[in-house]
Scaffold this active site. Structure first.
Site, short mmCIF file in Angstrom:
data_model
loop_
_atom_site.label_atom_id
_atom_site.label_comp_id
_atom_site.label_asym_id
_atom_site.label_seq_id
_atom_site.Cartn_x
_atom_site.Cartn_y
_atom_site.Cartn_z
N SER A 166 -5.06 -1.81 -11.34
CA SER A 166 -4.42 -2.56 -10.27
C SER A 166 -3.39 -1.67 -9.58
CB SER A 166 -3.76 -3.83 -10.80
OG SER A 166 -2.82 -3.52 -11.81
N HIS A 184 -2.45 -3.81 -1.63
CA HIS A 184 -2.79 -4.17 -3.00
C HIS A 184 -4.27 -3.93 -3.22
CE1 HIS A 184 -4.79 -7.37 -5.45
NE2 HIS A 184 -3.97 -6.88 -6.36
N HIS A 227 -10.35 -2.69 7.89
CA HIS A 227 -11.57 -3.47 7.73
C HIS A 227 -12.82 -2.63 7.94
CE1 HIS A 227 -10.25 -7.60 6.93
NE2 HIS A 227 -9.15 -7.25 7.57
N HIS A 260 0.82 -23.97 0.36
CA HIS A 260 2.11 -24.63 0.54
C HIS A 260 2.83 -24.13 1.79
CE1 HIS A 260 3.09 -20.97 -1.69
NE2 HIS A 260 4.33 -21.07 -1.28
N ARG A 278 1.28 -7.78 -21.29
CA ARG A 278 2.56 -7.09 -21.20
C ARG A 278 3.25 -7.49 -19.89
NH1 ARG A 278 4.66 -2.00 -19.51
NH2 ARG A 278 6.21 -1.19 -20.98
#
Length: 300
Positions: A92, A106, A145, A175, A260
């Site tokens: 990641s 990300h 993209h 939300h 972790r």
């Protein structure tokens, strides 16, 4: 299955090295490495980069963990796997830049195996990447993209559109009634090409992250900015935190499986601010983010 696990693990470790090397060259700053073990099984290597000239905080985490029973977050959509032992491999990546004109990026690529006595192992791949700008540029969105599409097209011309929609659906804050950013690719439970080609597809996605992000980072990292832009960046980072702590499956899985904590929460930005019921003034560059970029659309 053992041979398959070993070849995937070897690729993921190489990918971690390559991503870290690319950003060390780009930002001239060394990574701190933290090798760790998980009491319940497995371990990993977290590499963290902080307070560089262009990167405020970045993390590139490799993990290989396993356990006797899948947590609830992993069986919510796959109830037939309840009670299975499991093994997960992944890399990641999160990049939080100093400059508000550089977007946060990300990426994640992962391999999962669930096993139960007297049955064939169930395996799948997952991953993707997404881009979170604070000040949007069409050129950056199109490059991001286009690179993602090229990584998909060698396997199927329909994959990019489907995985882009998955990403738009996944990285959405209900939300707030807004997306986290301008999207990218997202896939999970991916087995449809068979093991060899599904793994090759995972590698295509993992290998395309640096080419997708680095030109954007290089193009924007020296753009002049002031307190106004910095405050808006910190405010919008709040949305990033809200998504990761409330909705992200990887965060929930890691916490529910006694992972972790430092490595799981590595993705969070170092500084954030919230303002009560705040919206930018109409016609400002900040308002343009909402009106032009935080809108689901086809960028290419």
């Amino acid at each position: 299955m053992l041979d398959r696990k070993q070849v995937v693990k070897a690729y993921l470790l190489t990918l971690q090295d390559e991503i870290c090397s690319a950003f060390m060259v780009a930002d001239g700053h060394a990574w701190e490495e933290d090798k760790w073990e998980r009491e319940q099984g497995g371990g990993g290597c977290s590499r963290v980069f902080a307070d560089g000239p262009g990167i405020e905080k970045a993390g590139v985490n490799f993990s290989h963990v396993f356990g006797d029973q899948l947590p609830a977050s992993a069986t919510a959509n796959r109830p037939e796997l309840a009670g299975c032992s499991w093994e997960a491999f992944g890399v990641s990546v999160v990049i939080h830049p100093q400059n508000p004109y550089v977007p946060t990026a990300h990426a994640n690529v992962r391999f999962f195996v669930a096993e139960k006595d007297n049955t064939e192992p169930v395996w799948w791949f997952g991953g993707g990447y997404d881009l979170t700008p604070y000040y949007g540029f069409d050129e950056d969105c199109k490059h991001w993209h286009s690179t993602a599409k090229n990584a998909c097209d060698a396997f199927s011309k329909e994959l990019y559109g489907r995985l882009k929609k998955n990403c738009d659906d996944y990285f959405y804050l209900p939300h707030r009634k807004e997306p986290r950013g301008v999207g990218g690719l997202f896939f999970d439970d991916f087995t449809e090409l068979g093991f060899d080609d599904s793994f090759a597809f995972l590698k295509s996605i993992g290998d395309s992250f640096v080419p997708a992000y680095m030109p954007i980072f290089d193009r924007r990292k020296e753009t002049p900015f002031g307190e106004r832009e910095r405050n808006f960046q910190l405010y919008r980072r709040g949305r990033y935190v809200e998504f990761n702590l409330v909705h992200d499956r990887g965060t929930l899985f890691g916490l529910q499986s006694d992972g972790r904590t430092e490595s799981i929460l590595m993705s969070l930005p170092p500084l954030v601010r919230w303002k009560y019921s705040w919206m930018p003034e109409e016609g400002t560059a900040e308002a343009e983010l909402y009106d032009r970029y935080l809108v689901r659309q086809d960028w290419i």
